[in-house]
Design an enzyme around this catalytic site. Structure first.
Site, PDB file in Angstrom:
ATOM      1  N   CYS A 241       0.860  -1.184   0.000  1.00 42.62           N
ATOM      2  CA  CYS A 241       0.000   0.000   0.000  1.00 42.62           C
ATOM      3  C   CYS A 241       0.895   1.232   0.000  1.00 42.62           C
ATOM      4  O   CYS A 241       1.947   1.226   0.626  1.00 42.62           O
ATOM      5  CB  CYS A 241      -0.882  -0.015   1.252  1.00 42.62           C
TER       6      CYS A 241
ATOM      7  N   CYS B  92      -6.417 -11.280   6.508  1.00 43.68           N
ATOM      8  CA  CYS B  92      -6.636 -10.893   5.125  1.00 43.68           C
ATOM      9  C   CYS B  92      -5.602  -9.875   4.676  1.00 43.68           C
ATOM     10  O   CYS B  92      -5.343  -8.887   5.341  1.00 43.68           O
ATOM     11  CB  CYS B  92      -8.023 -10.286   5.013  1.00 43.68           C
TER      12      CYS B  92
HETATM   13 FE1  SF4 Z   1      -3.267   1.090   3.316  1.00 37.63          FE
HETATM   14 FE2  SF4 Z   1      -3.504  -0.088   5.696  1.00 37.63          FE
HETATM   15 FE3  SF4 Z   1      -4.091   2.500   5.454  1.00 37.63          FE
HETATM   16 FE4  SF4 Z   1      -5.728   0.660   4.350  1.00 37.63          FE
HETATM   17  S1  SF4 Z   1      -5.322   0.934   6.548  1.00 37.63           S
HETATM   18  S2  SF4 Z   1      -4.960   2.547   3.414  1.00 37.63           S
HETATM   19  S3  SF4 Z   1      -4.211  -0.910   3.733  1.00 37.63           S
HETATM   20  S4  SF4 Z   1      -2.056   1.568   5.152  1.00 37.63           S
END
Ligand code: SF4
Ligand code: SAH
Length: 409
Positions: A143, A381
């Site tokens: 991410c 997940c």
């Molecule tokens: Fe990315 Fe985790 Fe934030 Fe979702 S919670 S946007 S997966 S860093």
């Protein structure tokens, strides 16, 4: 509880996956009908036949779930051979499949590198409940965002998943759970919708789906096409950290249900927990939610709220949360924080979580606290297996239990 790591071939009634996307061939999975038509035209299918062939092949791919051209029995043999030469419809490679004693399943799926250097791996999790079966799908490997309580946020983005890879996770699950017609049964019996195992999909695996908008849109439109996989858009939920412009696009162009990773009710705190808040602060985010098309008491936005001890779990926070969401058809999903090695937060005490839940309940919001599922198989997940294995066992169990707790709504 015992972990069932199963031998895939031995446990499948009839293995469907030819596996390993053939190199250099165009995949037909994930193409819109118009694109499918163009692909067929490119191998010389006559214009006047295209429409008929598109609907035939669409039906084979998404109603019958075949992954081999040889099974398309109403298509002439030479055309099947021609398509097999040019196109690919095989399933992605399943590295492992694990089944929890509570029925939760987890697949580790490998995709080709597509320029990312090495092949990439993601996890897809299936969570059966009494009244539904939810599949948790990933949209990216890693991410780009850096939410401070999220383990995925510590990993760099490796690459976006392609439409066929997002859709491939659903196809793999439907294969394994017997949701496609059983070709061994008399008349190749279709599975009626009410008997299918995967009734809901949540885009809550690894990655920020709205930073991979086009691919996610394509996959979800195919997943919800009535003459194909036919999942209702009411049963597909996309979770976002709050990419405001794409929330509007999601409403207009996809029309699925929305979940917002809220986690804080003040900008100063949300700037730290969910840093994209600096770009799209709460006021803009809530405005986009308020304007999400088709909201009603029966179609509400889910707000995810991770319970972090002494950070966002006071009654004052609960009060501000209720104030913030005033007038938005909403349900609030309280997620006990799921610790991971190196994280700087702790999960709120159980009594604090209950007090928080009671307060928002009394204000009229459903506020389920998720119960852990699939503990024994580390069904976190979106967590790469290699990452998971680096954790100590106790950390893994706690991590997994909390991640899975978030995927039920
Ligand atoms: Fe990315 Fe985790 Fe934030 Fe979702 S919670 S946007 S997966 S860093
Ligand atoms: N990127 C999207 C989709 C991921 S969904 C999003 O952020 O919405 C995964 C959900 O789990 C998000 O609500 C995320 O905030 C939450 N989450 C991430 N790390 C967590 C942790 N350690 N404990 C509990 N929930 C967590």
């Amino acid at each position: 509880m015992s972990v069932a790591e199963i031998d895939l071939e031995a446990h499948r009634a009839k293995p469907r996956a030819a596996s390993f996307a053939a190199q250099g061939k165009t995949t037909l999975i994930g193409l819109s009908k118009a694109e499918l038509g163009e692909a067929l035209a490119s191998i010389g299918i006559a214009d006047k036949q295209i429409k008929m062939r598109v609907s035939q092949i669409w039906n084979w791919l998404y109603v019958r779930g075949v992954s081999d051209f040889a099974e398309m029995t109403n298509v002439a043999k030479d055309l099947r051979a021609k398509m097999a030469e040019a196109f690919d419809i095989s399933r992605p490679e399943i590295v492992t499949e694990q089944i929890s004693t509570d029925g939760t399943r987890k697949w580790l799926i490998r995709f080709p590198s597509h320029g990312a250097g090495r092949p990439v791996e993601i996890e897809t999790v299936y969570i059966p409940e009494e009244d539904r079966g939810t599949l948790c799908i990933s949209s990216q490997v890693g991410c780009t965002l850096t939410c401070s309580f999220c383990h995925t946020g510590t990993q760099r983005l490796v690459r976006n998943l392609r439409p066929e890879e997002i859709l491939g996770q659903l196809l793999v699950a439907r294969d394994a759970l017997g949701d496609f017609p059983n070709r061994d049964a008399p008349n190749g019996a279709f599975i009626p919708e009410s008997d299918r195992k995967v009734t809901n999909v949540v885009m809550m695996g690894m990655g920020e789906p709205l930073y991979n908008f086009e691919a996610v849109k394509k996959a979800l439109l195919i997943a919800s096409a009535e003459d194909g996989l036919s999942l209702s858009k009411r049963r597909i939920t996309l979770s976002t950290s709050g990419v405001v412009p794409e929330i509007y696009r999601t409403g207009d162009e996809i029309g699925c249900m929305l979940a917002i990773s809220l986690h804080a009710v003040r900008d100063d705190l949300r700037d730290i927990l969910v840093p994209i808040n600096k770009k799209y602060p709460l006021e803009e985010l809530i405005k986009a939610c308020r304007e999400y098309p088709g909201l009603s008491n029966a179609k509400r936005i889910t707000f995810e709220y991770v319970m972090l001890k002494d950070v966002n779990d006071s009654l004052a926070d609960a009060r501000d949360l209720v104030k913030l969401l005033k007038g938005v058809p909403a349900k609030i999903n309280l997620i006990p924080f799921n610790p991971w090695p190196g994280s700087n937060y702790q999960c709120s005490d159980w009594e604090t979580i209950e007090r928080f839940a009671d307060f928002i309940n009394q204000a009229g919001y459903a506020s389920p606290i998720r119960t852990p599922r699939g503990r024994d198989i580390l069904a976190a997940c979106g967590q790469l297996k290699s990452e998971s294995e680096r954790m100590r066992k106790t950390e893994r169990l706690a991590y997994e239990a909390m991640m899975i707790a978030n995927h039920g709504e």
